[in-house]
Design an enzyme around this catalytic site. Structure first.
Site, PDB file in Angstrom:
ATOM      1  CG  ASN A  88       8.557  -4.094   3.917  1.00 44.88           C
ATOM      2  OD1 ASN A  88       9.071  -3.332   3.685  1.00 44.88           O
ATOM      3  ND2 ASN A  88       8.094  -4.691   5.105  1.00 44.88           N
ATOM      4  CD  GLU A  96       8.556 -10.882   8.963  1.00 47.55           C
ATOM      5  OE1 GLU A  96       7.875 -10.631   9.411  1.00 47.55           O
ATOM      6  OE2 GLU A  96       9.965 -11.080   9.190  1.00 47.55           O
ATOM      7  CB  VAL A  97       2.156 -11.328   5.846  1.00 47.61           C
ATOM      8  CG1 VAL A  97       0.795 -11.930   5.583  1.00 47.61           C
ATOM      9  CG2 VAL A  97       2.528 -11.697   7.267  1.00 47.61           C
ATOM     10  CG  HIS A 101       1.272  -5.989   4.805  1.00 47.73           C
ATOM     11  ND1 HIS A 101       1.515  -7.236   3.977  1.00 47.73           N
ATOM     12  CD2 HIS A 101       2.135  -5.573   5.595  1.00 47.73           C
ATOM     13  CE1 HIS A 101       2.586  -7.451   4.472  1.00 47.73           C
ATOM     14  NE2 HIS A 101       3.331  -6.755   5.288  1.00 47.73           N
ATOM     15  CG  HIS A 103       4.124  -2.047   7.743  1.00 48.62           C
ATOM     16  ND1 HIS A 103       4.452  -2.913   8.919  1.00 48.62           N
ATOM     17  CD2 HIS A 103       4.724  -2.584   6.773  1.00 48.62           C
ATOM     18  CE1 HIS A 103       4.668  -4.190   8.201  1.00 48.62           C
ATOM     19  NE2 HIS A 103       4.682  -3.645   7.173  1.00 48.62           N
TER      20      HIS A 103
HETATM   21  P1  AMP Z   1       5.999  -7.778   6.414  1.00 46.86           P
HETATM   22  O1  AMP Z   1       7.376  -7.886   6.825  1.00 46.86           O
HETATM   23  O2  AMP Z   1       6.156  -6.149   5.588  1.00 46.86           O
HETATM   24  O3  AMP Z   1       5.309  -8.895   5.507  1.00 46.86           O
HETATM   25  O4  AMP Z   1       5.152  -7.275   7.460  1.00 46.86           O
HETATM   26  C1  AMP Z   1       4.247  -8.378   8.099  1.00 46.86           C
HETATM   27  C2  AMP Z   1       3.548  -7.826   9.580  1.00 46.86           C
HETATM   28  O5  AMP Z   1       2.786  -8.528   9.750  1.00 46.86           O
HETATM   29  C3  AMP Z   1       4.791  -7.737  10.510  1.00 46.86           C
HETATM   30  O6  AMP Z   1       4.806  -6.516  11.149  1.00 46.86           O
HETATM   31  C4  AMP Z   1       3.936  -8.553  11.533  1.00 46.86           C
HETATM   32  O7  AMP Z   1       4.220  -8.366  13.101  1.00 46.86           O
HETATM   33  C5  AMP Z   1       2.612  -8.754  11.243  1.00 46.86           C
HETATM   34  N1  AMP Z   1       1.681  -9.693  11.688  1.00 46.86           N
HETATM   35  C6  AMP Z   1       1.844 -11.011  11.562  1.00 46.86           C
HETATM   36  N2  AMP Z   1       0.808 -11.822  11.882  1.00 46.86           N
HETATM   37  C7  AMP Z   1       0.066 -10.749  12.408  1.00 46.86           C
HETATM   38  C8  AMP Z   1      -1.337 -11.014  13.239  1.00 46.86           C
HETATM   39  N3  AMP Z   1      -1.974 -12.059  13.105  1.00 46.86           N
HETATM   40  N4  AMP Z   1      -1.773  -9.622  13.342  1.00 46.86           N
HETATM   41  C9  AMP Z   1      -1.447  -8.542  13.437  1.00 46.86           C
HETATM   42  N5  AMP Z   1      -0.176  -8.270  12.660  1.00 46.86           N
HETATM   43  C10 AMP Z   1       0.376  -9.548  12.269  1.00 46.86           C
END
Ligand code: AMP
Length: 119
Positions: A88, A96-97, A101, A103
């Protein structure tokens, strides 16, 4: 200089996580909120916020992310049935992060990718 996220702390093992793979370029750990029976995040060790920030210098690392996805899919036993890889980017991509990354999702069928133009 980009701001670190929780993923940097996971990579440095400063907070607990379920790391399934780590090498000099990438770390892979189980998503804390799994959306499929197998849901693993494959993350570069170096902080790169989004796909927009990738440069030619990162090509080896980006290739490694795919190699690790293939290896983990086999280890998870989902390679034959198949799986989905998602990256994403920014708000409209649902990111979100802000630490790139990939998935790796599998263990159930997802069907064709459907994106509604109305959302
Ligand atoms: P995105 O929406 O592509 O940024 O995905 C971020 C992903 O990070 C989400 O699926 C969250 O569930 C996952 N996530 C957030 N914090 C953690 C964490 N501490 N350990 C493992 N996964 C996480």
């Amino acid at each position: 200089m980009a701001e670190e996220t929780i993923f940097s702390k996971i990579i440095r093992k400063e907070i607990p996580s379920d790391i399934v793979y780590q090498d000099d370029l990438v770390t892979a750990f189980r998503d804390i909120s799994p959306r499929a029976p197998s849901h693993i995040l494959i993350v570069p060790n170096k902080l790169i916020p989004t796909v927009n920030d990738v440069t030619e210098d990162d090509e080896l690392m980006m290739g490694r992310m795919f190699s690790v996805a293939r290896r983990l899919a086999r280890e998870e036993g989902i390679d034959k049935d198949g799986y989905r890889l998602i990256v994403n980017c920014n708000a409209h991509g649902g990111q979100e992060v802000y630490h790139i990354h990939m998935h790796l999702l599998g263990g159930k069928p997802f069907g064709p990718l459907v994106v509604s133009l109305d959302d």
